[in-house]
Write a protein that holds these residues in place. Structure first.
Motif, PDB file in Angstrom:
ATOM      1  N   GLY A 161      -9.998  -1.860  36.355  1.00  0.00           N
ATOM      2  CA  GLY A 161      -8.795  -2.035  37.153  1.00  0.00           C
ATOM      3  C   GLY A 161      -8.962  -1.509  38.569  1.00  0.00           C
ATOM      4  N   THR A 211     -17.291 -10.405  23.999  1.00  0.00           N
ATOM      5  CA  THR A 211     -18.667 -10.229  23.514  1.00  0.00           C
ATOM      6  C   THR A 211     -18.777 -10.206  21.979  1.00  0.00           C
ATOM      7  OG1 THR A 211     -19.046  -8.898  25.497  1.00  0.00           O
ATOM      8  CG2 THR A 211     -20.715  -8.763  23.751  1.00  0.00           C
ATOM      9  N   ALA A 240     -15.115 -11.112  30.046  1.00  0.00           N
ATOM     10  CA  ALA A 240     -15.204 -10.691  28.644  1.00  0.00           C
ATOM     11  C   ALA A 240     -14.268  -9.517  28.405  1.00  0.00           C
ATOM     12  CB  ALA A 240     -16.638 -10.285  28.327  1.00  0.00           C
ATOM     13  N   GLY A 248     -11.084  -4.787  39.288  1.00  0.00           N
ATOM     14  CA  GLY A 248      -9.914  -4.421  40.087  1.00  0.00           C
ATOM     15  C   GLY A 248      -9.259  -5.555  40.835  1.00  0.00           C
ATOM     16  N   THR A 265      -8.075  -6.544  33.856  1.00  0.00           N
ATOM     17  CA  THR A 265      -6.881  -5.703  33.971  1.00  0.00           C
ATOM     18  C   THR A 265      -5.767  -6.449  34.714  1.00  0.00           C
ATOM     19  OG1 THR A 265      -8.327  -3.763  34.042  1.00  0.00           O
ATOM     20  CG2 THR A 265      -6.043  -3.443  34.740  1.00  0.00           C
TER      21      THR A 265
HETATM   22  C1  FMN Z   1      -9.566  -4.864  26.979  1.00  0.00           C
HETATM   23  C2  FMN Z   1     -10.940  -5.020  27.604  1.00  0.00           C
HETATM   24  C3  FMN Z   1     -12.041  -5.298  26.808  1.00  0.00           C
HETATM   25  C4  FMN Z   1     -13.308  -5.483  27.373  1.00  0.00           C
HETATM   26  N1  FMN Z   1     -14.365  -5.871  26.591  1.00  0.00           N
HETATM   27  C5  FMN Z   1     -15.548  -6.259  27.174  1.00  0.00           C
HETATM   28  C6  FMN Z   1     -16.592  -6.860  26.404  1.00  0.00           C
HETATM   29  O1  FMN Z   1     -16.468  -7.074  25.198  1.00  0.00           O
HETATM   30  N2  FMN Z   1     -17.735  -7.210  27.044  1.00  0.00           N
HETATM   31  C7  FMN Z   1     -17.922  -7.024  28.405  1.00  0.00           C
HETATM   32  O2  FMN Z   1     -18.974  -7.397  28.953  1.00  0.00           O
HETATM   33  N3  FMN Z   1     -16.945  -6.446  29.164  1.00  0.00           N
HETATM   34  C8  FMN Z   1     -15.769  -6.077  28.576  1.00  0.00           C
HETATM   35  N4  FMN Z   1     -14.745  -5.556  29.350  1.00  0.00           N
HETATM   36  C9  FMN Z   1     -15.002  -5.299  30.789  1.00  0.00           C
HETATM   37  C10 FMN Z   1     -14.513  -6.447  31.676  1.00  0.00           C
HETATM   38  O3  FMN Z   1     -15.218  -7.649  31.437  1.00  0.00           O
HETATM   39  C11 FMN Z   1     -14.665  -6.100  33.178  1.00  0.00           C
HETATM   40  O4  FMN Z   1     -16.019  -5.973  33.500  1.00  0.00           O
HETATM   41  C12 FMN Z   1     -13.945  -4.804  33.552  1.00  0.00           C
HETATM   42  O5  FMN Z   1     -12.737  -4.686  32.845  1.00  0.00           O
HETATM   43  C13 FMN Z   1     -13.639  -4.780  35.048  1.00  0.00           C
HETATM   44  O6  FMN Z   1     -12.707  -5.777  35.407  1.00  0.00           O
HETATM   45  P1  FMN Z   1     -11.151  -5.439  35.677  1.00  0.00           P
HETATM   46  O7  FMN Z   1     -11.111  -4.317  36.641  1.00  0.00           O
HETATM   47  O8  FMN Z   1     -10.570  -6.721  36.160  1.00  0.00           O
HETATM   48  O9  FMN Z   1     -10.567  -5.033  34.347  1.00  0.00           O
HETATM   49  C14 FMN Z   1     -13.473  -5.344  28.786  1.00  0.00           C
HETATM   50  C15 FMN Z   1     -12.350  -5.027  29.581  1.00  0.00           C
HETATM   51  C16 FMN Z   1     -11.083  -4.866  29.003  1.00  0.00           C
HETATM   52  C17 FMN Z   1      -9.915  -4.569  29.902  1.00  0.00           C
END
Ligand code: FMN
Length: 352
Positions: free
Chosen positions: A280, A73, A49, A312, A334
């Motif tokens: 990230g 979401t 999400a 990450g 990310t």
């Molecule tokens: C631009 C952006 C918007 C996000 N919006 C939501 C959201 O609406 N709902 C949610 O559960 N997590 C949201 N997240 C969190 C991600 O789902 C994820 O849990 C978090 O970014 C960790 O993953 P990553 O390290 O790969 O970014 C968002 C992340 C990013 C980067």
């Protein structure tokens, strides 16, 4: 960093004109072989999400070879995004832990960023608008691909009572189910919601909501999206209260940090935004640790829940580390924004 969600544009622009920076050519789709909640997916890998704010972005993710993707979401009624900017590059060498000295430097220097912050406040269109959009996103999944619809309840719904808050989750879940998605995720862990305690840390209330939602949606798999739990006992309590009701857990959501610009001033404008969620590279350790702890609890309980590992994942190797930790599905937000070819790379690694 411009793929799928472009942080240099507003949320509204991304929704209306995105996605950006995604190669136009499409991967070949075929019937999947990896079992997931009664489906078969091509790879158990995708985007959680966040970056996929509408049907065009979801369709682009499927075309780029991300096979299990989550629609950002939504809520039961329209809700505005926090003011721009909503996403900043965060500069931190190593891990973001509860012991990391604050504040952290955050700016728009995307070139050297492997961690970012996002602060949206979970914006949502009205269901009349997002329901057809989510339905289009679900229909964009090819053979071996799956769209997950993410939703959350809104604090202060109805008469402001706990009953109204529970009911708001049930309505959101029904609205998501009506779009035809074949899996859904309930966000219990939004650090920007303006409440001082995340819902996922209130196990009895989560259990009550999860039971009510599951009663409404029946066979549609329901995943709970979790924040980082510092305490084992709290995570055990949450799992004990919801295992057997829900079909999976996704961890981890962003981790909070106080962000400043290079002059030491609050990096994100506006009240209540001194602290924002970081994702990230810096939170990989937390996603891996949560996955491993959830996998141990699953084994101990002989449970059938599926685990989505998030946090990450920037490379095929990071994805493999999550699989080793016990994740059934791995997702990258990310990482996909930094490198939209990650879905293809995972397909190559899996020889599909
Ligand atoms: C631009 C952006 C918007 C996000 N919006 C939501 C959201 O609406 N709902 C949610 O559960 N997590 C949201 N997240 C969190 C991600 O789902 C994820 O849990 C978090 O970014 C960790 O993953 P990553 O390290 O790969 O970014 C968002 C992340 C990013 C980067």
């Amino acid at each position: 960093m411009h793929a799928f969600y472009d942080p240099t544009r507003t949320y509204e622009d991304n929704l209306a004109e995105g996605p950006f920076g995604v190669p136009a050519d499409a991967v070949a789709t075929r019937a999947g072989t990896v079992p997931l909640w009664g489906e078969r997916v091509t790879t158990a890998f995708g985007i959680p999400a966040g970056p996929l704010v509408g049907s065009a972005a979801c369709a682009a993710a499927f075309r780029a070879g991300f096979d299990v993707n989550v629609y950002k979401t939504v809520r039961t009624r329209a809700h505005r995004a926090h003011p721009f900017p909503n996403t900043l590059a965060v500069h931190l060498d190593g891990d973001l832990t509860p012991q990391t000295p604050m504040p952290l430097l955050a700016d728009d220097d995307w070139e050297r960023a492997s961690s970012i912050s996002n602060s949206f406040g979970v914006p949502s269109a009205d269901p009349d608008v997002w329901q057809p959009e989510m339905a289009r996103a679900a229909a964009a999944a090819g053979p071996g691909q799956l769209l997950v619809g993410s939703f959350q309840g809104t604090v202060g719904s109805g008469d402001g009572s706990v009953e109204s808050y529970v009911a708001d989750h049930v309505v959101a879940a029904r609205l998501v189910k009506e779009t035809g998605v074949r899996a859904m995720e309930m966000n219990l862990s939004c650090p920007n919601e303006g409440t001082n305690r995340l819902l996922c840390f209130d196990a009895p209330l989560v259990a009550r909501i999860a039971r009510a939602v599951k009663e409404e949606v029946g066979d549609v798999p329901l995943v709970l999206k979790l924040a980082y739990f510092a305490e084992d006992a709290a995570l055990e309590e949450l799992v004990a209260a919801t295992d057997g009701v829900v079909d999976g857990y996704a961890a981890v959501n962003t981790m909070p940090a106080r962000l400043v610009d290079d002059a030491g001033a609050q990096a994100l404008p506006g009240e209540g935004r001194a602290v924002s969620g970081v994702c990230g590279r810096a939170i990989r350790w937390a996603g891996l640790e949560m996955t491993a702890r959830l996998a141990r609890l699953r084994e101990h309980r002989a449970s059938r829940v599926r685990l989505i590992g998030v946090g990450g994942v920037l490379s095929v190797e990071d994805r493999a580390a999550y699989v080793d930790a016990g994740a059934d599905v791995v997702m990258s937000a990310t990482g996909a924004m930094l490198d939209p070819s990650l879905g293809r790379a995972v397909r190559s690694a899996d020889r599909v």
